[in-house]
Design a protein around this motif. Sequence first.
Motif, PDB file in Angstrom:
ATOM      1  N   PHE A  42      42.578  18.436  65.079  1.00  0.00           N
ATOM      2  CA  PHE A  42      42.373  19.876  65.148  1.00  0.00           C
ATOM      3  C   PHE A  42      43.666  20.596  64.789  1.00  0.00           C
ATOM      4  O   PHE A  42      44.266  21.318  65.592  1.00  0.00           O
ATOM      5  CB  PHE A  42      41.903  20.248  66.555  1.00  0.00           C
ATOM      6  N   LEU A  70      42.086  20.455  58.705  1.00  0.00           N
ATOM      7  CA  LEU A  70      41.023  21.450  58.683  1.00  0.00           C
ATOM      8  C   LEU A  70      40.922  22.112  57.315  1.00  0.00           C
ATOM      9  O   LEU A  70      39.827  22.503  56.879  1.00  0.00           O
ATOM     10  CB  LEU A  70      41.249  22.499  59.775  1.00  0.00           C
ATOM     11  N   PRO A  87      34.416  20.694  63.070  1.00  0.00           N
ATOM     12  CA  PRO A  87      35.368  19.596  62.871  1.00  0.00           C
ATOM     13  C   PRO A  87      34.942  18.265  63.485  1.00  0.00           C
ATOM     14  O   PRO A  87      35.318  17.203  62.982  1.00  0.00           O
ATOM     15  CB  PRO A  87      36.651  20.120  63.537  1.00  0.00           C
ATOM     16  N   CYS A  99      36.938  26.443  64.046  1.00  0.00           N
ATOM     17  CA  CYS A  99      38.365  26.276  63.766  1.00  0.00           C
ATOM     18  C   CYS A  99      39.202  27.287  64.556  1.00  0.00           C
ATOM     19  O   CYS A  99      40.316  26.975  64.988  1.00  0.00           O
ATOM     20  CB  CYS A  99      38.634  26.434  62.277  1.00  0.00           C
ATOM     21  N   ARG A 140      45.023  27.544  61.586  1.00  0.00           N
ATOM     22  CA  ARG A 140      43.833  26.706  61.458  1.00  0.00           C
ATOM     23  C   ARG A 140      42.787  27.389  60.583  1.00  0.00           C
ATOM     24  O   ARG A 140      42.256  26.799  59.639  1.00  0.00           O
ATOM     25  CB  ARG A 140      43.247  26.381  62.844  1.00  0.00           C
ATOM     26  N   MET A 162      41.614  26.346  56.660  1.00  0.00           N
ATOM     27  CA  MET A 162      40.213  26.063  56.359  1.00  0.00           C
ATOM     28  C   MET A 162      39.686  26.981  55.269  1.00  0.00           C
ATOM     29  O   MET A 162      39.025  26.537  54.318  1.00  0.00           O
ATOM     30  CB  MET A 162      39.374  26.203  57.635  1.00  0.00           C
TER      31      MET A 162
END
Length: 336
Positions: free
Chosen positions: A103, A108, A200, A235, A251, A255
Amino acid sequence: MPDPERLRALVAERYDVADPQVERLVDDHPVYLLITGEERWVIRVGAGLDRYAAVLSALDRAGFPVPPVLTDRNGRTVTEFRSDTETVQILIIGYVEGRPTPFHPEPLGRLGGALGQLHRDGSAAIQAAAGPPAGLPVVDRAGMLPAGELRFGLSRLAAAGGRGTAAERVVADRLIAACRAGLDFGHGLTSVFLHGDAHPWNSLLAADGSVIMIDWDSSGPGPAVIDLGFLAVSCATGGLTGPLAAPDPARLSAMAAGYRREFTLSDADLDALPFAVAFRVLVAAAVGFGTLLAAGRSPLNEPSIRWSLDRLSAAPRIADDLRRLLTVAKPPQLDR
């Protein structure tokens, strides 16, 4: 869940494999590991697995990388198994090597790219899903689209019958209004082949650094933003069943950059992001809230409900951030 030894006997009887060994892969789902020689497979047990097999077939024929399916001695992709209480289906697919996707921003970002690739190349999968091999069903829509999910949420709130405190009824009325407002969602949006449950924890990080999507139960045609919205809120805030993750804008940024490298949304899609980001959180809140009220419990005292409501409150900001990230100058290509 079937006993592993009974599954082992079934595999030995119906499949052309040598010395099969079967063990549970996870404790809380009917998913098993099949070992035969140096090969490893995953046995899925349940209902509707012929649809899962049709999804994998469509993606494979479209050239998208998915696990192979092990057919039985009669060439069938799905076979039946009689448990103590019911008849269930068995589907055996290739084991995907990898570890849970960390994570963190970089992996990501690769997951966002994998989803963008699926959406970019999905037209071929849509066509393939409309003409499945003999014995498999047509897959004409994804499994968790707004109309059906929101109606289910509304049914759970209706079952509560106006129970609860004044404060709880205010929240319930807001959830009802939000669900009703989303029932017509999807018109004029870009339709692609969705993963259907894009977060995820439905992906793995392979040894070569690529991120591989798994668990295609809910896949099929639908609006691209449904996948992207769920991945975005996941995310930004973590898994829906837990508390909100510590904030880290990197994050969501990673993504979004990975996704945008592979796929471009229309203006109508971008306008639909606020609902798309909120959708799955809204359903979770509506179902949980209504179920608890109907059981005579106080939803506002339940951590899971507070987490859902907090995510719902955060959804507009996440959607605004996502739109901004998708409309900045196009980022450079990742090394492949």
